[in-house]
Design an enzyme around this catalytic site. Structure first.
Site, short mmCIF file in Angstrom:
data_model
loop_
_atom_site.label_atom_id
_atom_site.label_comp_id
_atom_site.label_asym_id
_atom_site.label_seq_id
_atom_site.Cartn_x
_atom_site.Cartn_y
_atom_site.Cartn_z
N GLU A 10 0.78 -1.22 0.07
CA GLU A 10 -0.09 -0.13 -0.08
C GLU A 10 0.86 1.30 0.00
O GLU A 10 1.83 1.34 0.70
CB GLU A 10 -1.00 0.03 1.29
CG GLU A 10 -1.68 1.28 1.38
CD GLU A 10 -2.44 1.30 2.61
OE1 GLU A 10 -3.43 0.74 2.91
OE2 GLU A 10 -2.04 2.07 3.40
N GLY A 20 -15.06 5.27 5.08
CA GLY A 20 -14.17 6.61 5.34
C GLY A 20 -14.63 6.97 6.76
O GLY A 20 -15.60 6.37 7.28
N LYS A 34 7.84 3.93 2.04
CA LYS A 34 9.19 3.53 2.36
C LYS A 34 9.57 2.33 1.58
O LYS A 34 9.46 1.42 2.16
CB LYS A 34 9.29 3.50 3.90
CG LYS A 34 9.27 4.77 4.67
CD LYS A 34 9.24 4.69 6.06
CE LYS A 34 9.01 5.76 6.72
NZ LYS A 34 8.54 5.80 8.03
P1 FAD Z 1 -18.27 0.10 6.99
O1 FAD Z 1 -17.96 -1.30 6.41
O2 FAD Z 1 -19.47 0.90 6.45
O3 FAD Z 1 -18.26 -0.16 8.76
C1 FAD Z 1 -18.37 1.21 9.29
C2 FAD Z 1 -19.11 0.87 10.64
O4 FAD Z 1 -20.33 0.75 10.47
C3 FAD Z 1 -18.54 -0.43 11.53
O5 FAD Z 1 -19.01 -0.28 12.56
C4 FAD Z 1 -19.81 -1.32 10.95
O6 FAD Z 1 -19.97 -2.40 11.93
C5 FAD Z 1 -20.97 -0.48 10.82
N1 FAD Z 1 -21.92 -0.83 9.84
C6 FAD Z 1 -21.39 -1.42 8.56
N2 FAD Z 1 -22.67 -1.61 7.80
C7 FAD Z 1 -23.80 -1.28 8.73
C8 FAD Z 1 -25.29 -1.46 8.48
N3 FAD Z 1 -25.93 -2.01 7.70
N4 FAD Z 1 -26.01 -0.97 9.60
C9 FAD Z 1 -25.39 -0.79 10.93
N5 FAD Z 1 -24.11 -0.72 11.03
C10 FAD Z 1 -23.20 -0.92 9.91
N6 FAD Z 1 -9.82 5.45 5.07
C11 FAD Z 1 -9.89 6.29 4.24
O7 FAD Z 1 -10.25 7.52 4.51
N7 FAD Z 1 -8.97 6.16 3.17
C12 FAD Z 1 -8.58 5.17 2.88
O8 FAD Z 1 -7.81 4.89 1.82
C13 FAD Z 1 -8.75 4.04 3.80
N8 FAD Z 1 -8.09 2.78 3.54
C14 FAD Z 1 -8.38 1.81 4.52
C15 FAD Z 1 -7.96 0.33 4.21
C16 FAD Z 1 -8.03 -0.69 5.12
C17 FAD Z 1 -7.32 -1.79 4.70
C18 FAD Z 1 -8.55 -0.40 6.28
C19 FAD Z 1 -8.98 -1.46 7.17
C20 FAD Z 1 -9.27 0.89 6.63
C21 FAD Z 1 -9.13 2.03 5.69
N9 FAD Z 1 -9.60 3.18 5.96
C22 FAD Z 1 -9.22 4.16 5.05
C23 FAD Z 1 -10.18 3.59 7.10
C24 FAD Z 1 -11.81 3.39 7.12
O9 FAD Z 1 -12.27 4.58 6.18
C25 FAD Z 1 -12.27 3.68 8.36
O10 FAD Z 1 -11.90 2.53 9.27
C26 FAD Z 1 -13.99 3.65 8.53
O11 FAD Z 1 -14.25 4.21 9.89
C27 FAD Z 1 -14.96 2.60 8.22
O12 FAD Z 1 -14.82 2.33 7.10
P2 FAD Z 1 -15.47 1.00 6.37
O13 FAD Z 1 -15.42 0.80 4.92
O14 FAD Z 1 -14.66 -0.39 7.03
O15 FAD Z 1 -16.89 1.07 6.73
#
Ligand code: FAD
Length: 290
Positions: A17, A108, A273
Protein backbone atom coordinates in the site's frame (compact mmCIF):
# COMPACT_ATOMS: atom_id res chain seq x y z
CA UNK A 1 -5.70 -7.08 -14.29
CA UNK A 2 -7.85 -8.17 -11.40
CA UNK A 3 -6.42 -8.16 -7.89
CA UNK A 4 -8.59 -11.11 -6.85
CA UNK A 5 -6.74 -13.34 -9.35
CA UNK A 6 -3.47 -12.58 -7.54
CA UNK A 7 -5.05 -13.08 -4.11
CA UNK A 8 -6.59 -16.39 -5.11
CA UNK A 9 -3.59 -17.68 -7.04
CA UNK A 10 -1.65 -20.62 -5.62
CA UNK A 11 1.43 -18.46 -5.17
CA UNK A 12 1.57 -16.32 -2.01
CA UNK A 13 0.43 -12.80 -2.82
CA UNK A 14 2.65 -10.07 -1.36
CA UNK A 15 1.34 -6.60 -2.08
CA UNK A 16 2.09 -3.01 -1.02
CA UNK A 17 0.00 0.00 0.00
CA UNK A 18 1.15 3.54 -0.75
CA UNK A 19 -0.48 6.91 -0.11
CA UNK A 20 -0.94 9.80 -2.59
CA UNK A 21 0.09 13.43 -2.01
CA UNK A 22 -2.27 15.83 -0.24
CA UNK A 23 -1.22 18.82 -2.34
CA UNK A 24 -0.05 19.40 -5.90
CA UNK A 25 3.42 20.60 -4.85
CA UNK A 26 4.16 17.17 -3.32
CA UNK A 27 2.95 15.22 -6.34
CA UNK A 28 6.31 14.55 -8.01
CA UNK A 29 8.13 13.54 -4.82
CA UNK A 30 5.31 11.20 -3.72
CA UNK A 31 5.06 9.75 -7.22
CA UNK A 32 8.79 9.01 -7.14
CA UNK A 33 8.50 7.40 -3.71
CA UNK A 34 5.54 5.26 -4.84
CA UNK A 35 7.46 4.22 -7.96
CA UNK A 36 10.37 3.06 -5.83
CA UNK A 37 7.92 0.84 -3.95
CA UNK A 38 6.41 -0.34 -7.26
CA UNK A 39 9.86 -1.25 -8.58
CA UNK A 40 10.03 -4.00 -5.93
CA UNK A 41 7.64 -6.12 -8.05
CA UNK A 42 4.75 -6.60 -5.63
CA UNK A 43 1.86 -8.76 -6.80
CA UNK A 44 -0.34 -5.68 -6.72
CA UNK A 45 -0.40 -2.22 -5.16
CA UNK A 46 -3.08 -0.20 -3.45
CA UNK A 47 -3.29 3.58 -3.26
CA UNK A 48 -5.18 5.16 -0.37
CA UNK A 49 -7.82 7.86 -0.64
CA UNK A 50 -7.87 10.96 1.56
CA UNK A 51 -10.76 11.36 3.95
CA UNK A 52 -13.39 13.65 2.45
CA UNK A 53 -12.02 13.13 -1.05
CA UNK A 54 -9.08 15.50 -0.48
CA UNK A 55 -6.69 13.49 -2.60
CA UNK A 56 -9.10 11.70 -4.93
CA UNK A 57 -7.54 12.85 -8.18
CA UNK A 58 -4.07 11.99 -6.92
CA UNK A 59 -5.17 8.49 -5.90
CA UNK A 60 -6.18 7.79 -9.48
CA UNK A 61 -3.11 9.52 -10.95
CA UNK A 62 -0.66 7.58 -8.76
CA UNK A 63 -2.49 4.28 -9.27
CA UNK A 64 -2.57 4.75 -13.04
CA UNK A 65 1.13 5.64 -13.11
CA UNK A 66 2.03 2.49 -11.13
CA UNK A 67 -0.13 0.25 -13.29
CA UNK A 68 1.32 1.60 -16.53
CA UNK A 69 4.91 1.69 -15.37
CA UNK A 70 5.11 -1.72 -13.70
CA UNK A 71 2.32 -3.61 -15.43
CA UNK A 72 0.87 -4.78 -12.10
CA UNK A 73 -2.75 -4.63 -10.95
CA UNK A 74 -3.59 -1.59 -8.83
CA UNK A 75 -6.32 -1.16 -6.29
CA UNK A 76 -7.69 2.39 -5.95
CA UNK A 77 -9.19 3.11 -2.52
CA UNK A 78 -12.46 5.03 -2.63
CA UNK A 79 -14.44 6.32 0.33
CA UNK A 80 -18.02 7.57 0.26
CA UNK A 81 -18.97 9.05 3.63
CA UNK A 82 -19.15 12.72 2.74
CA UNK A 83 -19.73 12.26 -0.98
CA UNK A 84 -22.84 12.68 -3.05
CA UNK A 85 -23.96 10.00 -5.49
CA UNK A 86 -22.94 12.32 -8.29
CA UNK A 87 -19.46 12.76 -6.79
CA UNK A 88 -18.99 9.01 -6.45
CA UNK A 89 -20.12 8.43 -10.04
CA UNK A 90 -17.56 10.99 -11.21
CA UNK A 91 -14.86 9.16 -9.28
CA UNK A 92 -15.90 5.86 -10.79
CA UNK A 93 -15.75 7.36 -14.27
CA UNK A 94 -12.23 8.65 -13.57
CA UNK A 95 -11.11 5.27 -12.22
CA UNK A 96 -12.53 3.47 -15.24
CA UNK A 97 -11.06 5.98 -17.69
CA UNK A 98 -7.64 5.38 -16.11
CA UNK A 99 -7.94 1.66 -16.92
CA UNK A 100 -8.08 0.67 -13.22
CA UNK A 101 -10.17 -2.44 -12.56
CA UNK A 102 -9.95 -2.77 -8.76
CA UNK A 103 -11.49 -0.66 -6.01
CA UNK A 104 -11.23 -0.90 -2.22
CA UNK A 105 -14.70 0.32 -1.25
CA UNK A 106 -14.65 2.21 2.04
CA UNK A 107 -17.03 4.24 4.08
CA UNK A 108 -14.25 6.51 5.37
CA UNK A 109 -14.12 8.17 8.76
CA UNK A 110 -16.91 10.46 9.87
CA UNK A 111 -15.91 14.13 9.85
CA UNK A 112 -15.41 15.23 13.45
CA UNK A 113 -18.57 16.13 15.29
CA UNK A 114 -20.92 14.66 12.67
CA UNK A 115 -23.63 12.26 13.68
CA UNK A 116 -26.20 12.79 10.95
CA UNK A 117 -25.40 9.66 8.97
CA UNK A 118 -28.98 9.33 7.78
CA UNK A 119 -28.84 12.62 5.87
CA UNK A 120 -26.05 11.48 3.61
CA UNK A 121 -26.10 9.65 0.31
CA UNK A 122 -23.99 6.84 1.76
CA UNK A 123 -23.88 5.58 5.32
CA UNK A 124 -21.94 2.35 4.97
CA UNK A 125 -19.35 0.83 2.67
CA UNK A 126 -21.87 -1.82 1.56
CA UNK A 127 -23.87 0.96 -0.12
CA UNK A 128 -20.77 2.03 -2.04
CA UNK A 129 -20.18 -1.57 -3.07
CA UNK A 130 -23.72 -1.67 -4.51
CA UNK A 131 -23.14 1.64 -6.30
CA UNK A 132 -19.93 0.34 -7.89
CA UNK A 133 -21.61 -2.90 -8.98
CA UNK A 134 -24.43 -0.88 -10.45
CA UNK A 135 -21.98 1.39 -12.30
CA UNK A 136 -19.92 -1.47 -13.71
CA UNK A 137 -20.29 -5.07 -12.54
CA UNK A 138 -16.83 -5.79 -14.01
CA UNK A 139 -14.96 -3.99 -11.22
CA UNK A 140 -13.15 -6.21 -8.72
CA UNK A 141 -14.17 -4.83 -5.32
CA UNK A 142 -12.54 -5.30 -1.93
CA UNK A 143 -13.42 -3.97 1.51
CA UNK A 144 -11.86 -3.30 4.91
CA UNK A 145 -12.18 -5.46 8.01
CA UNK A 146 -11.16 -5.15 11.63
CA UNK A 147 -9.73 -8.08 13.58
CA UNK A 148 -10.03 -6.00 16.77
CA UNK A 149 -13.51 -4.73 15.87
CA UNK A 150 -14.33 -1.41 14.21
CA UNK A 151 -14.24 1.28 16.92
CA UNK A 152 -17.87 2.34 16.31
CA UNK A 153 -19.24 -1.18 16.65
CA UNK A 154 -21.05 -2.22 19.81
CA UNK A 155 -19.74 -5.79 19.51
CA UNK A 156 -17.52 -7.90 17.32
CA UNK A 157 -20.49 -10.11 16.48
CA UNK A 158 -22.39 -7.09 15.09
CA UNK A 159 -19.31 -5.87 13.25
CA UNK A 160 -18.86 -9.23 11.55
CA UNK A 161 -22.57 -9.32 10.64
CA UNK A 162 -22.09 -5.91 9.04
CA UNK A 163 -18.98 -7.15 7.22
CA UNK A 164 -21.09 -9.90 5.72
CA UNK A 165 -23.37 -7.24 4.21
CA UNK A 166 -20.38 -5.88 2.29
CA UNK A 167 -19.49 -9.33 1.04
CA UNK A 168 -23.10 -10.09 0.10
CA UNK A 169 -23.16 -6.79 -1.81
CA UNK A 170 -20.17 -7.87 -3.90
CA UNK A 171 -16.83 -7.56 -2.04
CA UNK A 172 -14.59 -10.31 -3.36
CA UNK A 173 -11.98 -9.97 -0.60
CA UNK A 174 -11.37 -8.07 2.65
CA UNK A 175 -8.12 -6.55 3.88
CA UNK A 176 -7.53 -6.30 7.61
CA UNK A 177 -6.67 -3.30 9.66
CA UNK A 178 -3.11 -3.66 10.97
CA UNK A 179 -2.57 -5.96 13.94
CA UNK A 180 0.55 -6.74 15.94
CA UNK A 181 -0.43 -10.04 17.48
CA UNK A 182 -1.19 -12.84 15.04
CA UNK A 183 -3.46 -14.57 17.55
CA UNK A 184 -5.88 -11.70 17.01
CA UNK A 185 -5.97 -12.54 13.30
CA UNK A 186 -6.54 -16.26 13.95
CA UNK A 187 -9.39 -15.62 16.42
CA UNK A 188 -10.99 -13.21 13.98
CA UNK A 189 -10.65 -15.60 11.05
CA UNK A 190 -12.37 -18.34 12.99
CA UNK A 191 -15.35 -16.07 13.76
CA UNK A 192 -15.50 -14.73 10.21
CA UNK A 193 -15.68 -18.24 8.73
CA UNK A 194 -18.20 -19.23 11.38
CA UNK A 195 -20.38 -16.32 10.23
CA UNK A 196 -20.39 -17.74 6.70
CA UNK A 197 -17.95 -15.23 5.18
CA UNK A 198 -15.82 -17.18 2.73
CA UNK A 199 -13.89 -14.51 0.80
CA UNK A 200 -10.09 -14.23 1.28
CA UNK A 201 -9.05 -12.18 4.32
CA UNK A 202 -5.84 -10.43 3.27
CA UNK A 203 -3.57 -9.80 6.27
CA UNK A 204 -2.55 -6.12 6.53
CA UNK A 205 0.86 -5.72 8.16
CA UNK A 206 2.36 -2.42 9.25
CA UNK A 207 6.11 -2.33 9.94
CA UNK A 208 6.58 0.09 12.84
CA UNK A 209 10.10 1.37 12.38
CA UNK A 210 10.32 4.60 14.33
CA UNK A 211 9.17 5.66 17.72
CA UNK A 212 7.11 8.63 16.52
CA UNK A 213 5.08 6.25 14.38
CA UNK A 214 4.22 4.07 17.39
CA UNK A 215 1.86 6.42 19.19
CA UNK A 216 0.19 7.74 16.03
CA UNK A 217 -0.28 4.30 14.54
CA UNK A 218 -1.70 2.73 17.65
CA UNK A 219 -4.07 5.65 18.23
CA UNK A 220 -5.36 5.61 14.65
CA UNK A 221 -5.73 1.86 14.37
CA UNK A 222 -6.82 1.09 17.92
CA UNK A 223 -4.57 -1.99 17.71
CA UNK A 224 -3.44 -3.72 20.89
CA UNK A 225 0.23 -4.52 21.22
CA UNK A 226 1.69 -7.59 22.88
CA UNK A 227 4.36 -7.26 25.55
CA UNK A 228 7.13 -8.23 23.14
CA UNK A 229 6.22 -5.25 20.95
CA UNK A 230 6.27 -2.93 24.00
CA UNK A 231 9.64 -4.28 25.09
CA UNK A 232 11.00 -3.77 21.58
CA UNK A 233 9.98 -0.10 21.60
CA UNK A 234 11.27 0.37 25.18
CA UNK A 235 14.65 -1.04 24.28
CA UNK A 236 15.21 0.35 20.78
CA UNK A 237 12.91 3.40 20.58
CA UNK A 238 15.72 5.80 21.44
CA UNK A 239 17.99 4.53 18.70
CA UNK A 240 16.56 5.13 15.20
CA UNK A 241 18.77 2.58 13.42
CA UNK A 242 18.06 -0.14 15.99
CA UNK A 243 14.33 0.65 16.03
CA UNK A 244 14.16 0.46 12.24
CA UNK A 245 15.90 -2.90 12.22
CA UNK A 246 13.77 -4.26 15.05
CA UNK A 247 10.53 -3.08 13.37
CA UNK A 248 11.52 -4.77 10.11
CA UNK A 249 12.29 -8.00 11.95
CA UNK A 250 9.03 -7.81 13.93
CA UNK A 251 6.95 -7.41 10.75
CA UNK A 252 8.95 -10.16 9.03
CA UNK A 253 8.31 -12.55 11.92
CA UNK A 254 4.59 -11.79 11.84
CA UNK A 255 4.50 -12.56 8.11
CA UNK A 256 6.52 -15.76 8.43
CA UNK A 257 4.14 -17.00 11.14
CA UNK A 258 1.07 -16.09 9.06
CA UNK A 259 2.40 -17.88 5.99
CA UNK A 260 3.55 -20.87 8.04
CA UNK A 261 -0.02 -21.24 9.24
CA UNK A 262 -1.70 -21.00 5.88
CA UNK A 263 -2.22 -17.32 5.03
CA UNK A 264 -1.62 -16.77 1.32
CA UNK A 265 -2.18 -13.02 0.93
CA UNK A 266 -0.16 -10.37 2.79
CA UNK A 267 -0.57 -6.61 2.24
CA UNK A 268 2.23 -4.42 3.58
CA UNK A 269 1.43 -0.86 4.69
CA UNK A 270 4.65 0.63 3.32
CA UNK A 271 4.03 4.30 4.22
CA UNK A 272 5.84 4.95 0.90
CA UNK A 273 9.12 3.65 2.35
CA UNK A 274 10.70 1.51 -0.34
CA UNK A 275 13.80 0.70 1.71
CA UNK A 276 11.72 -0.91 4.45
CA UNK A 277 9.50 -2.81 2.00
CA UNK A 278 12.60 -4.02 0.20
CA UNK A 279 14.27 -5.32 3.36
CA UNK A 280 11.13 -7.19 4.37
CA UNK A 281 10.79 -8.65 0.89
CA UNK A 282 14.44 -9.74 0.96
CA UNK A 283 13.90 -11.37 4.36
CA UNK A 284 11.09 -13.40 2.80
CA UNK A 285 13.07 -14.53 -0.25
CA UNK A 286 12.44 -18.23 -0.64
CA UNK A 287 9.38 -18.12 1.61
CA UNK A 288 7.28 -16.13 -0.86
CA UNK A 289 8.04 -18.57 -3.66
CA UNK A 290 6.87 -21.75 -1.99
P1 FAD B 1 -18.16 0.12 7.01
O1 FAD B 1 -17.92 -1.23 6.50
O2 FAD B 1 -19.31 0.87 6.47
O3 FAD B 1 -18.30 0.01 8.60
C1 FAD B 1 -18.28 1.19 9.39
C2 FAD B 1 -19.05 0.92 10.70
O4 FAD B 1 -20.45 0.81 10.43
C3 FAD B 1 -18.65 -0.37 11.39
O5 FAD B 1 -18.73 -0.16 12.78
C4 FAD B 1 -19.72 -1.36 10.94
O6 FAD B 1 -19.91 -2.42 11.87
C5 FAD B 1 -20.94 -0.46 10.84
N1 FAD B 1 -21.89 -0.89 9.81
C6 FAD B 1 -21.61 -1.29 8.55
N2 FAD B 1 -22.75 -1.58 7.88
C7 FAD B 1 -23.76 -1.37 8.74
C8 FAD B 1 -25.18 -1.47 8.63
N3 FAD B 1 -25.76 -1.87 7.50
N4 FAD B 1 -25.94 -1.14 9.72
C9 FAD B 1 -25.36 -0.72 10.88
N5 FAD B 1 -24.01 -0.60 11.02
C10 FAD B 1 -23.23 -0.91 9.97
N6 FAD B 1 -9.90 5.46 5.17
C11 FAD B 1 -9.74 6.43 4.24
O7 FAD B 1 -10.28 7.53 4.41
N7 FAD B 1 -8.99 6.23 3.10
C12 FAD B 1 -8.41 5.04 2.83
O8 FAD B 1 -7.75 4.86 1.79
C13 FAD B 1 -8.57 3.97 3.79
N8 FAD B 1 -8.04 2.75 3.56
C14 FAD B 1 -8.27 1.73 4.47
C15 FAD B 1 -7.77 0.45 4.18
C16 FAD B 1 -7.98 -0.61 5.07
C17 FAD B 1 -7.44 -1.99 4.73
C18 FAD B 1 -8.67 -0.37 6.29
C19 FAD B 1 -8.85 -1.50 7.29
C20 FAD B 1 -9.19 0.90 6.58
C21 FAD B 1 -9.01 1.95 5.67
N9 FAD B 1 -9.53 3.23 5.90
C22 FAD B 1 -9.35 4.24 4.96
C23 FAD B 1 -10.25 3.53 7.16
C24 FAD B 1 -11.79 3.38 7.02
O9 FAD B 1 -12.30 4.32 6.12
C25 FAD B 1 -12.38 3.59 8.42
O10 FAD B 1 -11.96 2.57 9.29
C26 FAD B 1 -13.90 3.79 8.50
O11 FAD B 1 -14.21 4.22 9.83
C27 FAD B 1 -14.73 2.56 8.21
O12 FAD B 1 -14.74 2.25 6.90
P2 FAD B 1 -15.38 0.85 6.39
O13 FAD B 1 -15.30 0.88 4.93
O14 FAD B 1 -14.78 -0.28 7.11
O15 FAD B 1 -16.89 1.07 6.87
Amino acid sequence: MRVIDKIRSEKISFSFEVFPPKTADKFESIKNAAEKVGALSPDFMSVTYGAGGGTSEYTVAIAKDLQNKFNIPVLAHLSCISSTKEGVRKQLEAIKAAGIENILALRGDLPQGSEALENWDYRYASELVKEIKDFDPGFCIGGACYPECHPESSSQKKDIENMKKKVDAGCEFLTTQMFFDNNIYWNFLYKVRDAGINVPIVAGIMPVTNVKQVERTLKLSGAQVPLKFKYMVDKFGGNPEAMKQAGIIYATEQIVDLIANGVTAIHLYTMNKADIAEEIKNNLKGILDI
